[in-house]
Design an enzyme around this catalytic site. Sequence first.
Site, short mmCIF file in Angstrom:
data_model
loop_
_atom_site.label_atom_id
_atom_site.label_comp_id
_atom_site.label_asym_id
_atom_site.label_seq_id
_atom_site.Cartn_x
_atom_site.Cartn_y
_atom_site.Cartn_z
N GLU A 275 0.82 -1.24 -0.08
CA GLU A 275 0.04 -0.04 -0.05
C GLU A 275 0.87 1.32 0.03
O GLU A 275 0.40 2.18 -0.69
CB GLU A 275 -0.93 0.28 1.35
CG GLU A 275 -1.96 -1.10 1.27
CD GLU A 275 -2.88 -1.09 0.10
OE1 GLU A 275 -3.17 0.11 -0.46
OE2 GLU A 275 -3.22 -2.18 -0.28
N ASP A 356 3.88 -4.25 -5.61
CA ASP A 356 4.17 -5.41 -5.38
C ASP A 356 5.70 -5.48 -5.41
O ASP A 356 6.32 -5.79 -4.32
CB ASP A 356 3.71 -6.82 -6.15
CG ASP A 356 2.39 -7.11 -6.00
OD1 ASP A 356 1.88 -6.76 -4.84
OD2 ASP A 356 1.87 -7.83 -6.71
ZN LIG Z 1 -2.51 -2.26 -4.64
#
Ligand SMILES: [Zn+2]
Length: 413
Positions: A275, A356
Amino acid sequence: MNLYLLTILALLTGVFLLDSLADTLNLSHLKRDLPDEFKGVFEQEKYVASLNYQRAGVYFEFVRRTLSFLATILFIVLGGFNWADQLARDFHLNTIVTSLVFLGILSILRFLLQLPFSIYDTFVLEAKYEFNKTTPATFVVDIIKGAILGSILGGIIFSGIVYFFENSGPLAWAYSWAAFTVFQIALAYLAPAVIMPMFNKFSPLPQGPLREAIENYAKMRNFKLSGIFTMDSSKRSTKSNAFFTGFGKFRRLVLFDTLVSKHSQEELVAVLAHEIGHFERKHIIKSMALSIAVTGIVFFTFHLFMNNRELFSALKMEQLSVYASIVFVGLVYSPVLRILSILTQMLSRKYEFEADSFAVQTYGRPEILISALKKLSIDNLSHLTPHPLKVALDYSHPPILERINALRQKIRQ
Ligand SMILES: [Zn+2]
């Protein structure tokens, strides 16, 4: 036949067929055999349940979409807009109030059309697969709060646009756009403090190893957090997620209580790192800029088609008006934006890969993020192998196996 009517019907039909095709292909992409990556973590019985859940969802959506499509077409062809307009005008109120009554009638009709589906979805479909936790009382209270909030916010925005187009001459679209943008940004600041607490309870994450681990990671990245909260999402559904709300000083991390209960501390930090990756890679700002640009184009189109006689006669209207022009341009835009969403979703999926990859660069341990992603897919009974057309249209996140593959490559590097 009026060329405008033909175009509107063609657009609505085209998008209806495209969505139905994507769902049908997606259905055929459900694999009877569990993908290798999930062997040993996804119990066979639960996997079969996930296939049934996906199928049931597609059938449900097919019925819902078909009825909404037919209702929209009938409404247009039978002169429903003119009926609503005459009804609104019968009150003999000033233009702004008449425009709100007109919009209100259309919104109520749309709400009534969707209500049975929403009840079935929550209390039959989601309940059957043990996701639903919403009580009938919560359901009704949500509808009431949503209606009040929607009327206030929608009313301010709609009457503001009508006001500008009635009074501000050829640059009305630019004024409306500017005002709308300011309103949108203010809302993004206000939502976490005012709107979201209307629907959920936010509790600060208690002191302890999890809070410490999250704060340590944020400190290491020099990332300012004004709070870490858990949200009682379990009062509606067992599905889980995490997100950030607000900007700058008001930036808070929100973890669904369902996420906290099912994931290890390390997995939660990996999710948080992902996030934070969205912030650090400037995805939030870029997405917002894109959405502001798109609204600018929409507002300029209001200007182009304002009180267009052919458009009004296509929709069987007896009288011209600014407010109906806005609704009609919106009607034409919904299928256009649906097709344009192929581009925005593509961008969003790219951002997910980047986030990611950020998580792995800063927190390391790709295996942990992989295991968190797998748990999320299993808990939410996600489609593991969606069809590319469905992905192109609807997936803001890449299919889980693609994300895992990308993370595995990082491990090999
Ligand atoms: Zn995301």
